[in-house]
Design a protein around this motif. Structure first.
Motif, mmCIF file in Angstrom:
data_model
loop_
_atom_site.group_PDB
_atom_site.id
_atom_site.type_symbol
_atom_site.label_atom_id
_atom_site.label_comp_id
_atom_site.label_asym_id
_atom_site.label_seq_id
_atom_site.Cartn_x
_atom_site.Cartn_y
_atom_site.Cartn_z
ATOM 1 N N GLY A 143 54.367 14.699 69.516
ATOM 2 C CA GLY A 143 54.757 15.932 70.189
ATOM 3 C C GLY A 143 56.061 15.758 70.962
ATOM 4 O O GLY A 143 56.779 16.720 71.208
ATOM 5 N N ASP A 173 53.852 22.902 67.399
ATOM 6 C CA ASP A 173 53.134 23.534 68.524
ATOM 7 C C ASP A 173 53.765 24.884 68.886
ATOM 8 O O ASP A 173 53.055 25.854 69.176
ATOM 9 N N GLY A 186 49.109 21.474 65.940
ATOM 10 C CA GLY A 186 49.300 20.635 64.752
ATOM 11 C C GLY A 186 48.052 20.488 63.893
ATOM 12 O O GLY A 186 48.086 20.658 62.666
ATOM 13 N N ASP A 190 47.452 22.024 60.123
ATOM 14 C CA ASP A 190 47.047 21.100 59.050
ATOM 15 C C ASP A 190 45.877 21.705 58.262
ATOM 16 O O ASP A 190 45.899 21.803 57.030
ATOM 17 N N GLY A 272 51.001 11.380 66.960
ATOM 18 C CA GLY A 272 50.048 12.455 66.668
ATOM 19 C C GLY A 272 50.230 13.113 65.309
ATOM 20 O O GLY A 272 49.247 13.415 64.621
ATOM 21 N N ASN A 276 48.485 14.025 60.247
ATOM 22 C CA ASN A 276 48.545 15.155 59.302
ATOM 23 C C ASN A 276 48.170 14.742 57.879
ATOM 24 O O ASN A 276 48.794 13.844 57.303
ATOM 25 N N ASP A 304 47.396 10.246 71.194
ATOM 26 C CA ASP A 304 47.501 9.396 72.387
ATOM 27 C C ASP A 304 46.170 8.740 72.748
ATOM 28 O O ASP A 304 45.118 9.382 72.742
HETATM 29 O O1 KG4 Z 1 51.090 11.273 69.954
HETATM 30 P P1 KG4 Z 1 50.563 12.536 70.532
HETATM 31 O O2 KG4 Z 1 49.074 12.637 70.760
HETATM 32 O O3 KG4 Z 1 51.255 12.852 71.905
HETATM 33 C C1 KG4 Z 1 52.609 12.601 72.123
HETATM 34 O O4 KG4 Z 1 52.961 11.434 72.444
HETATM 35 O O5 KG4 Z 1 53.379 13.573 71.932
HETATM 36 O O6 KG4 Z 1 51.037 13.742 69.579
HETATM 37 C C2 KG4 Z 1 50.670 15.063 69.829
HETATM 38 C C3 KG4 Z 1 51.270 15.928 68.726
HETATM 39 C C4 KG4 Z 1 51.091 17.421 69.002
HETATM 40 O O7 KG4 Z 1 52.334 18.066 68.789
HETATM 41 C C5 KG4 Z 1 50.058 17.853 67.957
HETATM 42 O O8 KG4 Z 1 50.222 19.209 67.554
HETATM 43 C C6 KG4 Z 1 50.368 16.894 66.836
HETATM 44 O O9 KG4 Z 1 50.620 15.658 67.471
HETATM 45 N N1 KG4 Z 1 49.232 16.721 65.892
HETATM 46 C C7 KG4 Z 1 49.318 17.038 64.585
HETATM 47 C C8 KG4 Z 1 48.032 16.774 64.033
HETATM 48 N N2 KG4 Z 1 47.231 16.283 65.025
HETATM 49 C C9 KG4 Z 1 47.989 16.256 66.160
HETATM 50 N N3 KG4 Z 1 50.327 17.540 63.853
HETATM 51 C C10 KG4 Z 1 50.093 17.777 62.555
HETATM 52 N N4 KG4 Z 1 48.897 17.552 61.948
HETATM 53 C C11 KG4 Z 1 47.846 17.046 62.643
HETATM 54 N N5 KG4 Z 1 46.681 16.816 62.032
#
Ligand code: KG4
Ligand code: ZN
Length: 336
Positions: A143, A173, A186, A190, A272, A276, A304
């Motif tokens: 994110g 997002d 996200g 998906d 994150g 996907n 995270d």
């Molecule tokens: O790594 P993370 O948990 O937090 C950060 O360090 O940003 O990533 C969160 C991001 C969010 O934008 C969320 O929408 C995205 O990861 N995300 C996904 C999926 N699961 C989480 N994006 C696409 N497909 C997914 N299955």
């Protein structure tokens, strides 16, 4: 022969809206991995409210630490090291976990390591059933970040490209918000995309064919905004599938090219957005076709978590001899 005592690391993560605590034995054996997600608290605001996140981390942190220790049947005095995220992230939330970690280490008289959240996403690869060791090309896609990082060894990183505007997850997002999908979007995009037609709308692929390995996702977000204004009744599944087709095309093309350009045979995809399903499929298939093995951490280690923080702290302490003073600051813009 004298038996060496096991090395236990307590990991703490509070850089955004997940309160997370983990306990690691040695360098790779995960004994507890607790994540309390605040998404429901922030959903009504359409994004993370830093003050609300900080207050909630403060309330949840002692409970999670106690639960993690109970789960592992360890006493606080069994711990060998405390590792907590010190950046990048939101400063208020970071300060809560960082201060808690320092306080525990001080009280227990054990070393403390402040961890770079981005490095930790990369070191999640050490916690996989079949751990990946460098050299490799890393794609950190979350994110907050979208970066291609060459990793000759853990602790040495060369960023070869990153986003010039929005991170991929941030764009998803924001697009989700336009469509009235909950926050963060996200995961839901998906799921919806699986039922849609990825060719329904020809959204742009910004910077996909530009020289170098930088990314751009803000233009895609704007294209979706205008498309939805013109076609308010567009099938949401088709919009999601077409948006993801663009994001997946860009990430796949750039990261396979970067791996080849820097002579890496393995591409480690973390963060994150690495959760996907469409990205996982495409990178695996296209990578294999071009001699690149794409590897992904299990989903619980993509988003995270504190397991990756504990693994990074343990690695840096045990292999690089690192420990930090309690004056270590929170660094919201820390880079890798
Ligand atoms: O790594 P993370 O948990 O937090 C950060 O360090 O940003 O990533 C969160 C991001 C969010 O934008 C969320 O929408 C995205 O990861 N995300 C996904 C999926 N699961 C989480 N994006 C696409 N497909 C997914 N299955
Ligand atoms: Zn993250």
């Amino acid at each position: 022969m004298a038996k060496t005592a096991p090395f236990y690391t307590l990991g703490i993560e509070t850089s955004c809206d997940e309160t997370a605590v983990a306990v690691l034995r040695g360098e790779r054996e995960l004994l507890a991995n607790l994540v309390y997600s605040q998404v429901d608290l922030h959903a009504k605001y359409g994004g993370v409210v830093p003050e609300v996140a900080s207050r909630n981390h403060l309330a949840k942190m002692p409970i999670l630490v106690r639960q993690a220790l109970e789960q592992t049947s360890l006493k606080p005095s069994d711990l060998s090291l405390v590792a907590a995220t010190h950046g990048p992230g939101l400063v208020g939330p970071l300060l809560v976990g960082l201060s808690h970690g320092k306080g525990l280490a001080y009280g227990l008289g054990i070393p403390f390591v402040g961890v770079n959240h981005l490095e930790a996403h990369i070191l999640a690869s050490r916690l996989m059933d079949e751990p990946v060791e460098p050299p490799f090309m890393g794609l950190v896609v979350s994110g907050g970040h979208t970066s291609l990082v060459e990793v000759p060894s853990f602790g040495t990183y060369k960023t070869v490209g990153s986003t010039v505007d929005d991170a991929a997850g941030e764009a998803l997002d924001k697009i989700g918000k336009m469509m009235g999908i909950g926050y963060p979007a996200g995961k839901e995009i998906d799921r919806l995309a699986t039922e849609g037609n990825p060719k329904a709308i020809d959204f742009p692929r910004p910077m996909m064919t530009s020289a170098g390995f930088d990314f751009s996702f803000a233009g895609l977000k704007t294209a979706v905004l205008y498309h939805l204004k013109k076609h308010p009744r567009e099938k949401v599944e088709d919009v999601c599938a077409s948006v993801l087709a663009s994001v997946v095309d860009i990430l796949t093309k750039k990261s396979i090219e970067a791996a080849r350009r820097f002579h890496q045979k393995t591409l480690v995809v973390v963060g994150g957005v690495a959760a996907n399903s469409h990205l996982r499929q495409r990178l695996t298939a296209d990578g294999a076709g071009r001699g690149i093995r794409a590897v992904f951490a299990p989903i619980s280690l993509c988003t995270d978590n504190a397991a990756m923080i504990a693994a990074t702290g343990a690695y840096r302490h045990l292999h690089l001899g690192e420990s930090h003073e309690f004056s270590l600051p929170a660094l919201p813009s820390l880079s890798i």
